[in-house]
Design a protein around this motif. Sequence first.
Motif, PDB file in Angstrom:
ATOM      1  N   UNK A  82       0.828  -1.215   0.000  1.00  0.00           N
ATOM      2  CA  UNK A  82       0.000   0.000   0.000  1.00  0.00           C
ATOM      3  C   UNK A  82       0.858   1.259   0.000  1.00  0.00           C
ATOM      4  N   UNK A  83       1.879   1.284   0.847  1.00  0.00           N
ATOM      5  CA  UNK A  83       2.753   2.455   0.929  1.00  0.00           C
ATOM      6  C   UNK A  83       3.532   2.651  -0.365  1.00  0.00           C
ATOM      7  N   UNK A  84       3.961   1.551  -0.966  1.00  0.00           N
ATOM      8  CA  UNK A  84       4.684   1.616  -2.239  1.00  0.00           C
ATOM      9  C   UNK A  84       3.843   2.289  -3.302  1.00  0.00           C
ATOM     10  N   UNK A  85       2.591   1.884  -3.401  1.00  0.00           N
ATOM     11  CA  UNK A  85       1.693   2.452  -4.408  1.00  0.00           C
ATOM     12  C   UNK A  85       1.272   3.873  -4.044  1.00  0.00           C
ATOM     13  N   UNK A  86       0.985   4.091  -2.778  1.00  0.00           N
ATOM     14  CA  UNK A  86       0.505   5.395  -2.318  1.00  0.00           C
ATOM     15  C   UNK A  86       1.527   6.503  -2.540  1.00  0.00           C
ATOM     16  N   UNK A  87       2.791   6.198  -2.275  1.00  0.00           N
ATOM     17  CA  UNK A  87       3.838   7.208  -2.379  1.00  0.00           C
ATOM     18  C   UNK A  87       4.738   7.006  -3.590  1.00  0.00           C
ATOM     19  N   UNK A  88       4.368   6.038  -4.439  1.00  0.00           N
ATOM     20  CA  UNK A  88       5.091   5.782  -5.694  1.00  0.00           C
ATOM     21  C   UNK A  88       6.581   5.540  -5.438  1.00  0.00           C
ATOM     22  N   UNK A  89       6.864   4.660  -4.488  1.00  0.00           N
ATOM     23  CA  UNK A  89       8.227   4.349  -4.078  1.00  0.00           C
ATOM     24  C   UNK A  89       8.755   3.179  -4.910  1.00  0.00           C
ATOM     25  N   UNK A  90      10.052   3.163  -5.139  1.00  0.00           N
ATOM     26  CA  UNK A  90      10.705   1.979  -5.698  1.00  0.00           C
ATOM     27  C   UNK A  90      11.076   1.091  -4.522  1.00  0.00           C
ATOM     28  N   UNK A  91      10.338   0.003  -4.340  1.00  0.00           N
ATOM     29  CA  UNK A  91      10.515  -0.869  -3.180  1.00  0.00           C
ATOM     30  C   UNK A  91      11.188  -2.170  -3.586  1.00  0.00           C
ATOM     31  N   UNK A  92      12.233  -2.541  -2.848  1.00  0.00           N
ATOM     32  CA  UNK A  92      12.959  -3.792  -3.083  1.00  0.00           C
ATOM     33  C   UNK A  92      12.969  -4.583  -1.782  1.00  0.00           C
ATOM     34  N   UNK A  93      12.490  -5.819  -1.846  1.00  0.00           N
ATOM     35  CA  UNK A  93      12.340  -6.654  -0.657  1.00  0.00           C
ATOM     36  C   UNK A  93      13.160  -7.925  -0.816  1.00  0.00           C
ATOM     37  N   UNK A  94      14.030  -8.166   0.135  1.00  0.00           N
ATOM     38  CA  UNK A  94      14.809  -9.396   0.188  1.00  0.00           C
ATOM     39  C   UNK A  94      14.048 -10.386   1.064  1.00  0.00           C
ATOM     40  N   UNK A  95      13.617 -11.530   0.512  1.00  0.00           N
ATOM     41  CA  UNK A  95      12.767 -12.429   1.289  1.00  0.00           C
ATOM     42  C   UNK A  95      12.973 -13.885   0.901  1.00  0.00           C
ATOM     43  N   UNK A  96      12.645 -14.766   1.825  1.00  0.00           N
ATOM     44  CA  UNK A  96      12.582 -16.199   1.529  1.00  0.00           C
ATOM     45  C   UNK A  96      11.147 -16.693   1.681  1.00  0.00           C
ATOM     46  N   UNK A  97      10.235 -15.776   1.980  1.00  0.00           N
ATOM     47  CA  UNK A  97       8.850 -16.112   2.322  1.00  0.00           C
ATOM     48  C   UNK A  97       8.008 -16.233   1.044  1.00  0.00           C
ATOM     49  N   UNK A  98       7.639 -17.460   0.688  1.00  0.00           N
ATOM     50  CA  UNK A  98       6.852 -17.663  -0.525  1.00  0.00           C
ATOM     51  C   UNK A  98       5.455 -17.061  -0.417  1.00  0.00           C
ATOM     52  N   UNK A  99       4.944 -16.938   0.795  1.00  0.00           N
ATOM     53  CA  UNK A  99       3.651 -16.264   0.940  1.00  0.00           C
ATOM     54  C   UNK A  99       3.758 -14.800   0.513  1.00  0.00           C
ATOM     55  N   UNK A 100       4.879 -14.150   0.845  1.00  0.00           N
ATOM     56  CA  UNK A 100       5.097 -12.772   0.415  1.00  0.00           C
ATOM     57  C   UNK A 100       5.178 -12.702  -1.104  1.00  0.00           C
ATOM     58  N   UNK A 101       5.872 -13.661  -1.690  1.00  0.00           N
ATOM     59  CA  UNK A 101       5.997 -13.702  -3.152  1.00  0.00           C
ATOM     60  C   UNK A 101       4.619 -13.732  -3.795  1.00  0.00           C
ATOM     61  N   UNK A 102       3.749 -14.590  -3.285  1.00  0.00           N
ATOM     62  CA  UNK A 102       2.430 -14.748  -3.894  1.00  0.00           C
ATOM     63  C   UNK A 102       1.475 -13.616  -3.533  1.00  0.00           C
ATOM     64  N   UNK A 103       1.709 -12.967  -2.406  1.00  0.00           N
ATOM     65  CA  UNK A 103       0.839 -11.858  -2.006  1.00  0.00           C
ATOM     66  C   UNK A 103       1.175 -10.577  -2.778  1.00  0.00           C
ATOM     67  N   UNK A 104       2.465 -10.221  -2.851  1.00  0.00           N
ATOM     68  CA  UNK A 104       2.822  -8.882  -3.341  1.00  0.00           C
ATOM     69  C   UNK A 104       3.916  -8.889  -4.405  1.00  0.00           C
ATOM     70  N   UNK A 105       4.241 -10.046  -4.981  1.00  0.00           N
ATOM     71  CA  UNK A 105       5.359 -10.139  -5.913  1.00  0.00           C
ATOM     72  C   UNK A 105       5.064  -9.607  -7.303  1.00  0.00           C
ATOM     73  N   UNK A 106       5.147  -8.291  -7.463  1.00  0.00           N
ATOM     74  CA  UNK A 106       4.907  -7.699  -8.779  1.00  0.00           C
ATOM     75  C   UNK A 106       6.106  -7.881  -9.710  1.00  0.00           C
ATOM     76  N   UNK A 107       7.285  -7.927  -9.138  1.00  0.00           N
ATOM     77  CA  UNK A 107       8.508  -8.255  -9.889  1.00  0.00           C
ATOM     78  C   UNK A 107       9.335  -9.148  -8.978  1.00  0.00           C
ATOM     79  N   UNK A 108       9.711 -10.320  -9.493  1.00  0.00           N
ATOM     80  CA  UNK A 108      10.467 -11.279  -8.705  1.00  0.00           C
ATOM     81  C   UNK A 108      11.786 -11.559  -9.399  1.00  0.00           C
ATOM     82  N   UNK A 109      12.873 -11.390  -8.664  1.00  0.00           N
ATOM     83  CA  UNK A 109      14.216 -11.696  -9.157  1.00  0.00           C
ATOM     84  C   UNK A 109      14.724 -12.888  -8.359  1.00  0.00           C
ATOM     85  N   UNK A 110      15.023 -13.982  -9.051  1.00  0.00           N
ATOM     86  CA  UNK A 110      15.502 -15.197  -8.396  1.00  0.00           C
ATOM     87  C   UNK A 110      16.996 -15.357  -8.649  1.00  0.00           C
TER      88      UNK A 110
END
Length: 254
Positions: free
Chosen positions: A182-210
């Motif tokens: 929500x904050x990323x879209x609201x403030x038009x931020x370039x957001x980069x998330x380092x994660x191992x959580x597949x639930x996060x990938x499926x919830x908010x993964x608009x661009x995924x780098x493996x």
Amino acid sequence: MIEVTDLHKGFGGTKILKGISTTFEQGKTNLIIGTSGSGKTVFLKCLLGLYGPEEGSISYDGKKYNGLSDDEKRDLRQQMGMVFQGSALFDSMTVAENVRFPLEMFTRQSNSEMDDRVNEVLKRVNLEGADNKLPSQISGGMQKRVAIARAIVTNPKYLFCDEPNSGLDPKTAIVIDNLIKELTEEFNITTVINTHDMNSVMEIGEKIVFLKNGYLEWEADKTQIFKTDNEAVTDFVYSSNLFKKVREAQLKGL
């Protein structure tokens, strides 16, 4: 937007990142995933400017980091917000003082202006009434929201998150994921998330780098992750029993 071109980085003669090229788009949640030792943490630290590349370049809205003066690099870092894996709050500071800290460090705002901004972001992350509490007096999920509030208090152009759901229960993790999106879209931020959580990938993964062994093995969005025939990606995704069942259900439906 952040553009990475042929990025190489190593330590003591050991190559960690091996020619990574990709882009992270503004206003989107960009996720970096991969197994332990794939280079995710080193990559994130390069994006933050903590490590300089040995070869290649990183550009922020068209400006190459290596071409910036020291003052310009300092200005760029002030446009970056960071959510650390363990929240990294100051134990002796209240919630409000933790959020206020970057304003005192990097801005020349008056006390009243800082107070107003702190109240504004605490309200945005649903932490009204918690401003005078210490980190030890609030839950892990609330601590993570304090960390997010602190990261966005200076209105950053770039937001970096290192395992933001670490230590959280699944329900709270979804709340944090949705808040970041929500904050990323609201403030038009370039957001980069380092994660191992597949639930996060499926919830908010608009661009995924493996990443795999320092290489960019695959990239796409969450809609493609179940469709890929890349064996390294499928091995990573279906290492979770939950996603094995999802895959089996999908195959039966074909």
